[in-house]
Design an enzyme around this catalytic site. Sequence first.
Site, PDB file in Angstrom:
ATOM      1  N   LYS A  29      10.254  59.092  92.218  1.00 34.33           N
ATOM      2  CA  LYS A  29      11.461  59.671  91.651  1.00 34.33           C
ATOM      3  C   LYS A  29      11.103  60.809  90.702  1.00 34.33           C
ATOM      4  O   LYS A  29      11.683  61.901  90.747  1.00 34.33           O
ATOM      5  CB  LYS A  29      12.243  58.584  90.917  1.00 34.33           C
ATOM      6  CG  LYS A  29      13.692  58.914  90.692  1.00 34.33           C
ATOM      7  CD  LYS A  29      14.407  57.778  89.956  1.00 34.33           C
ATOM      8  CE  LYS A  29      14.701  56.605  90.876  1.00 34.33           C
ATOM      9  NZ  LYS A  29      15.092  55.384  90.144  1.00 34.33           N
ATOM     10  N   ARG A  99      15.257  55.326  83.913  1.00 34.23           N
ATOM     11  CA  ARG A  99      15.118  55.009  85.334  1.00 34.23           C
ATOM     12  C   ARG A  99      13.671  54.674  85.667  1.00 34.23           C
ATOM     13  O   ARG A  99      12.770  55.399  85.288  1.00 34.23           O
ATOM     14  CB  ARG A  99      15.548  56.229  86.164  1.00 34.23           C
ATOM     15  CG  ARG A  99      16.788  56.905  85.632  1.00 34.23           C
ATOM     16  CD  ARG A  99      17.036  58.242  86.312  1.00 34.23           C
ATOM     17  NE  ARG A  99      17.385  58.105  87.715  1.00 34.23           N
ATOM     18  CZ  ARG A  99      17.555  59.135  88.526  1.00 34.23           C
ATOM     19  NH1 ARG A  99      17.365  60.379  88.080  1.00 34.23           N
ATOM     20  NH2 ARG A  99      17.867  58.934  89.779  1.00 34.23           N
ATOM     21  N   GLY A 108      13.069  45.101  93.307  1.00 33.85           N
ATOM     22  CA  GLY A 108      12.466  44.177  92.343  1.00 33.85           C
ATOM     23  C   GLY A 108      12.145  44.880  91.046  1.00 33.85           C
ATOM     24  O   GLY A 108      11.901  44.253  90.019  1.00 33.85           O
ATOM     25  N   MET A 110      13.078  47.408  87.781  1.00 36.65           N
ATOM     26  CA  MET A 110      14.236  47.425  86.906  1.00 36.65           C
ATOM     27  C   MET A 110      15.332  48.360  87.409  1.00 36.65           C
ATOM     28  O   MET A 110      15.061  49.442  87.896  1.00 36.65           O
ATOM     29  CB  MET A 110      13.817  47.852  85.505  1.00 36.65           C
ATOM     30  CG  MET A 110      14.907  47.596  84.500  1.00 36.65           C
ATOM     31  SD  MET A 110      14.682  48.530  82.978  1.00 36.65           S
ATOM     32  CE  MET A 110      15.442  50.068  83.433  1.00 36.65           C
ATOM     33  N   ARG A 349      14.346  62.420  97.974  1.00 37.38           N
ATOM     34  CA  ARG A 349      13.155  61.793  98.593  1.00 37.38           C
ATOM     35  C   ARG A 349      13.273  61.956 100.108  1.00 37.38           C
ATOM     36  O   ARG A 349      14.362  62.230 100.622  1.00 37.38           O
ATOM     37  CB  ARG A 349      13.073  60.317  98.225  1.00 37.38           C
ATOM     38  CG  ARG A 349      14.282  59.555  98.673  1.00 37.38           C
ATOM     39  CD  ARG A 349      14.254  58.116  98.198  1.00 37.38           C
ATOM     40  NE  ARG A 349      15.621  57.609  98.158  1.00 37.38           N
ATOM     41  CZ  ARG A 349      16.017  56.509  97.564  1.00 37.38           C
ATOM     42  NH1 ARG A 349      15.150  55.765  96.918  1.00 37.38           N
ATOM     43  NH2 ARG A 349      17.262  56.128  97.596  1.00 37.38           N
ATOM     44  N   HIS A 471       2.458  33.904 124.532  1.00 38.60           N
ATOM     45  CA  HIS A 471       2.576  34.351 125.919  1.00 38.60           C
ATOM     46  C   HIS A 471       3.862  35.131 126.131  1.00 38.60           C
ATOM     47  O   HIS A 471       3.872  36.206 126.724  1.00 38.60           O
ATOM     48  CB  HIS A 471       2.504  33.132 126.846  1.00 38.60           C
ATOM     49  CG  HIS A 471       2.636  33.482 128.284  1.00 38.60           C
ATOM     50  ND1 HIS A 471       3.846  33.450 128.942  1.00 38.60           N
ATOM     51  CD2 HIS A 471       1.719  33.916 129.179  1.00 38.60           C
ATOM     52  CE1 HIS A 471       3.661  33.834 130.198  1.00 38.60           C
ATOM     53  NE2 HIS A 471       2.377  34.118 130.368  1.00 38.60           N
ATOM     54  N   SER A 795     -15.440  48.355 129.984  1.00 37.20           N
ATOM     55  CA  SER A 795     -14.064  48.293 129.489  1.00 37.20           C
ATOM     56  C   SER A 795     -14.020  47.139 128.500  1.00 37.20           C
ATOM     57  O   SER A 795     -14.334  45.998 128.850  1.00 37.20           O
ATOM     58  CB  SER A 795     -13.097  48.064 130.645  1.00 37.20           C
ATOM     59  OG  SER A 795     -11.802  47.906 130.129  1.00 37.20           O
ATOM     60  N   CYS A 862      -9.155  47.578 127.424  1.00 38.04           N
ATOM     61  CA  CYS A 862      -8.016  47.102 128.192  1.00 38.04           C
ATOM     62  C   CYS A 862      -7.376  45.871 127.573  1.00 38.04           C
ATOM     63  O   CYS A 862      -6.532  45.234 128.163  1.00 38.04           O
ATOM     64  CB  CYS A 862      -8.428  46.810 129.633  1.00 38.04           C
ATOM     65  SG  CYS A 862      -9.658  45.517 129.762  1.00 38.04           S
ATOM     66  N   TYR A 882     -10.913  56.212 127.088  1.00 39.83           N
ATOM     67  CA  TYR A 882      -9.485  55.934 127.293  1.00 39.83           C
ATOM     68  C   TYR A 882      -9.104  54.592 126.700  1.00 39.83           C
ATOM     69  O   TYR A 882      -9.963  53.755 126.412  1.00 39.83           O
ATOM     70  CB  TYR A 882      -9.144  55.967 128.788  1.00 39.83           C
ATOM     71  CG  TYR A 882      -9.733  54.813 129.574  1.00 39.83           C
ATOM     72  CD1 TYR A 882      -9.064  53.589 129.667  1.00 39.83           C
ATOM     73  CD2 TYR A 882     -10.960  54.938 130.229  1.00 39.83           C
ATOM     74  CE1 TYR A 882      -9.608  52.525 130.371  1.00 39.83           C
ATOM     75  CE2 TYR A 882     -11.509  53.883 130.938  1.00 39.83           C
ATOM     76  CZ  TYR A 882     -10.826  52.675 131.009  1.00 39.83           C
ATOM     77  OH  TYR A 882     -11.357  51.628 131.689  1.00 39.83           O
TER      78      TYR A 882
HETATM   79  P1  ADP Z   1      17.781  53.797  92.077  1.00 31.87           P
HETATM   80  O1  ADP Z   1      16.311  53.898  92.072  1.00 31.87           O
HETATM   81  O2  ADP Z   1      18.305  52.411  92.201  1.00 31.87           O
HETATM   82  O3  ADP Z   1      18.418  54.772  93.023  1.00 31.87           O
HETATM   83  P2  ADP Z   1      18.431  55.643  89.981  1.00 31.87           P
HETATM   84  O4  ADP Z   1      17.516  55.769  88.844  1.00 31.87           O
HETATM   85  O5  ADP Z   1      18.368  56.705  90.994  1.00 31.87           O
HETATM   86  O6  ADP Z   1      18.256  54.214  90.603  1.00 31.87           O
HETATM   87  O7  ADP Z   1      19.877  55.576  89.400  1.00 31.87           O
HETATM   88  C1  ADP Z   1      20.976  55.175  90.151  1.00 31.87           C
HETATM   89  C2  ADP Z   1      22.117  56.109  89.955  1.00 31.87           C
HETATM   90  O8  ADP Z   1      22.419  56.246  88.567  1.00 31.87           O
HETATM   91  C3  ADP Z   1      21.837  57.524  90.380  1.00 31.87           C
HETATM   92  O9  ADP Z   1      22.052  57.679  91.748  1.00 31.87           O
HETATM   93  C4  ADP Z   1      22.824  58.311  89.595  1.00 31.87           C
HETATM   94  O10 ADP Z   1      24.072  58.324  90.247  1.00 31.87           O
HETATM   95  C5  ADP Z   1      22.931  57.529  88.317  1.00 31.87           C
HETATM   96  N1  ADP Z   1      22.141  58.214  87.302  1.00 31.87           N
HETATM   97  C6  ADP Z   1      20.864  58.039  86.989  1.00 31.87           C
HETATM   98  N2  ADP Z   1      20.496  58.881  86.003  1.00 31.87           N
HETATM   99  C7  ADP Z   1      21.584  59.598  85.697  1.00 31.87           C
HETATM  100  C8  ADP Z   1      21.859  60.650  84.765  1.00 31.87           C
HETATM  101  N3  ADP Z   1      20.915  61.117  83.981  1.00 31.87           N
HETATM  102  N4  ADP Z   1      23.094  61.141  84.748  1.00 31.87           N
HETATM  103  C9  ADP Z   1      24.060  60.674  85.569  1.00 31.87           C
HETATM  104  N5  ADP Z   1      23.881  59.699  86.455  1.00 31.87           N
HETATM  105  C10 ADP Z   1      22.653  59.165  86.519  1.00 31.87           C
HETATM  106 MG    MG Z   2      18.454  56.563  93.109  1.00 28.95          MG
END
Ligand code: ADP
Ligand code: MG
Length: 906
Positions: A29, A99, A108, A110, A349, A471, A795, A862, A882
């Site tokens: 990210k 984030r 899993g 946060m 991404r 099988h 083979s 083979c 091959y």
């Molecule tokens: P995930 O990895 O679950 O996608 P994100 O970190 O991308 O989590 O956050 C999920 C959503 O939160 C984003 O798609 C966005 O809509 C919102 N978000 C995250 N950061 C911001 C921000 N700085 N301003 C506005 N919305 C945000």
């Molecule tokens: Mg996201």
Amino acid sequence: MPKKRKFIYFFGNGKADGHGKMRELLGGKGAGLHEMTRIGIPVPPGFTITTEVCKHYYDHQRRYPTELLTQVINALGRIEKILGRRFGAAADPLLVSVRSGARESMPGMMDTVLNLGLNDRTVQGLIRRSDNARFAFDSYRRFIQMYADVVLGIKPKEKNATDPLEAILERKKKARGVRLDTELTVADLEELVVEYKAEIKTTLGKEFPEEPRDQLWGAIGAVFGSWNTDRAIAYRELYQIPNNWGTAVNVQAMVFGNLGDNCATGVAFTRNPASGDKEFYGEFLVNAQGEDVVAGIRTPKPIAELAQFLPKAAKQLQRVCNSIEKHFREMQDVEFTIEEGKLWMLQTRNGKRTGFAAIRIAVDMVGERIIDKREALLRIEPDQLNQLLRPIFDLNGKEQAHKAGRLLGKGLPAGPGAATGRIVFHAEDAVQWKQRGERVVLCRIETSPDDIRGMDAAEGILTARGGMTSHAALVARQMGKVCVAGCEVLHIDYEGRVLRVDQTELKEGDWISIDGSTGEVYEGEIQTFPSEVLQVLLARSLEPKKSRVYQQFAKLMKWADEVRTLGVRTNADQPDQAAIAKAFGSEGIGLCRTEHMFFQGDRIQAVREMILADDETGRRRALAKLLPMQKGDFKGLLEIMGSLPVTIRTLDPPLHEFLPKNDEEVVELAQVMSVPVAVLRDKVNVLHEFNPMLGHRGCRLGISYPEITEMQAQAIFEAACELRRDGRNPFPEIMIPLVGSRQELHEQRTIVERVARETQKAYGVKVRYLIGTMIELPRACMVADEIAAEAEFFSFGTNDLTQTCLGLSRDDAGKFLPTYVLHGVFPQDPFVSIDQAGVGALMRIAVAKGRKTRKNLEMGICGEHGGDPKSVAFCHDIGLNYVSCSPYRVAIAKLAAAQAALIKKI
Ligand code: ADP
Ligand code: MG
Ligand code: MG
């Protein structure tokens, strides 16, 4: 003095400390945010705390490096400066999101915390700035709710209980007599904030953190802490993600999609991720924040409608997405927010896609000159090609089945594709029903070689037991059949002809549908379509130019053929399989198992006579019956393959596999052979083997009974000579199995050569042919230099070589192999992907020794591994000529071979 360590990478205002290739340090990210900023895409300013800090945190009893504190404060200061807002200020406060972001996105980890920095003081500043008290208090209560959940760990006590703060919200709505959050008043929201905090204090015994900096550190700590939750650890174990990678943390200024009707938030793909079509694809919500789109509280709208609400922003989004895709040269999956008409990008991404989309996108991008052919080849997972060949379920039909609760269970996705048909439990029934024009799914506890014809007749195969190399799974792959194996919830009762799952009981003739791409098993019928590629190549029911999917597939295959150096042959026992292989562009047959022909029709009687004969005369009598049949088979194969090589293996399996299984059959056979039943029964018992895999099989049969090899050689050469006489140019390669010493091959070779000489002379023609051996014993590898003196080709029979090298039998390994793979004893099932360290080392020895004796020794593989992309790459690397795989994996092997050639060049 040591150099100051840099733990924080800043991005904002068109400049970024990091860039898109820094996933390791900044996480996926973070790297995306830095790169987008760098190329001038509007991204709210922020900073990334590196994965190094996460490592430090775990190496030092969850403490941060000392420099981190000042670096965070400085970075916050830079955001403040850019935006002219202060974090924690009462007037117009800066709010941020926190984030997580590992190298690979990882469930899993946060969840994101939005609106961080709000408290009783700053919320007033937000009201003044926005002139929207409702928005401010809604943001505030959302923040507390998110923070309580992901940072303070206030979660429902049991799985089905409601979240405590969610419960307060529900109570509030009930008390006010409203249904939606949006119907609550400002006063209601204000009360909610107070009630949330009270609940938190009761639960935790301490106040909700009011101070924004405490909130920030709390959230950062929670991201790092989430790296080691049970869920995250389990996920890493499953996908072999190293524990020491660590996660990064992104702190970023908030932008608001929920300030009013000139705001929105959404997600989009730069191309359609299911079909690959070049169209903008996604969803949005007006006046909403972040997770609302995925949370399913409100139904989002298709992105095409965005222009109706926010025309300028919609255009800008389109433009931005185009330039992001061009820049990354790959289909992107983006997240965006529009604040008062202004677009902000929050994430990008490489988008996940189906096999169809993967091919379409790669081929299109070459056409658009975004990437070159080599890159297109490297971008497609070879296994994804499978999806193009399988029948497909109608997606609506599947969804309906789901909704109606018709999902019975899940097994292993052993043969991708969709099959729907009537349930039959026995192979003979499958054949008969098919002849009546029925579509059937063969449901078995497990399958065995005598089920082959039934498996062939069925649309799909479903077994209650067995793994990915059982099988059923193996044969399904070779036949290109849909198969779900090892669906353990099924109880199959052959006698009663019923199949039970819990309370549900399905009888013979009832409809069932299986999805071999996902392992799902459904009650009832679901509509399927044959794949377009097969409609073009095999059924010829579709013109190539009418199928875009086919054209793209064909293009990709052409590119693969241009770069690969490894040949691709097919394992095929019958002319129809050979025809399929040829349609896919196979360059020969790498393995024809002659014994598979023995199960057809009433041939098995002659085979049994041969096995149970008292002496050579009796054996020869039976062999004489088999000769014309085998000759016909070989002629069919050789004819279809034209001048391409056809590798024919002499008899390999232990004889007991062909013997009558029940007493009735013994009695019948005794009559045919006119011998007493008791005598025959004794003979059958004598032939019983305790460990048939290491028993009387392979060339050992041909050495004990040379007349068998002789008959097979005669069948091969008569077939070849007849074709030669007709002006064809057949090219048989006779392969002697299970050789461990030069002498064995020498004896067998002598027989084959003599028959070849005599037959050619009798027909007055010359036939091109080779004599070689299968390398499937460790000893054969060690003395490969000696064996090569007798062999024109090797083979690698890697199925047996794996069994003999690892000392485990495939048929019994199912009991412990999954555990072994789980514990990492084997990184992968060694029957699926070559054990490179062990089996691979033996192969390297054999290659080196073999070529030392005979420089131009032809070498191939083979075993089942011939269709496994990783194993194909390995075969390329060790210099084989091959690989040979099942007909439906030819395309996969070709792509894998092309990739191996490209990677080696890089
Ligand atoms: P995930 O990895 O679950 O996608 P994100 O970190 O991308 O989590 O956050 C999920 C959503 O939160 C984003 O798609 C966005 O809509 C919102 N978000 C995250 N950061 C911001 C921000 N700085 N301003 C506005 N919305 C945000
Ligand atoms: Mg996201
Ligand atoms: Mg073998």
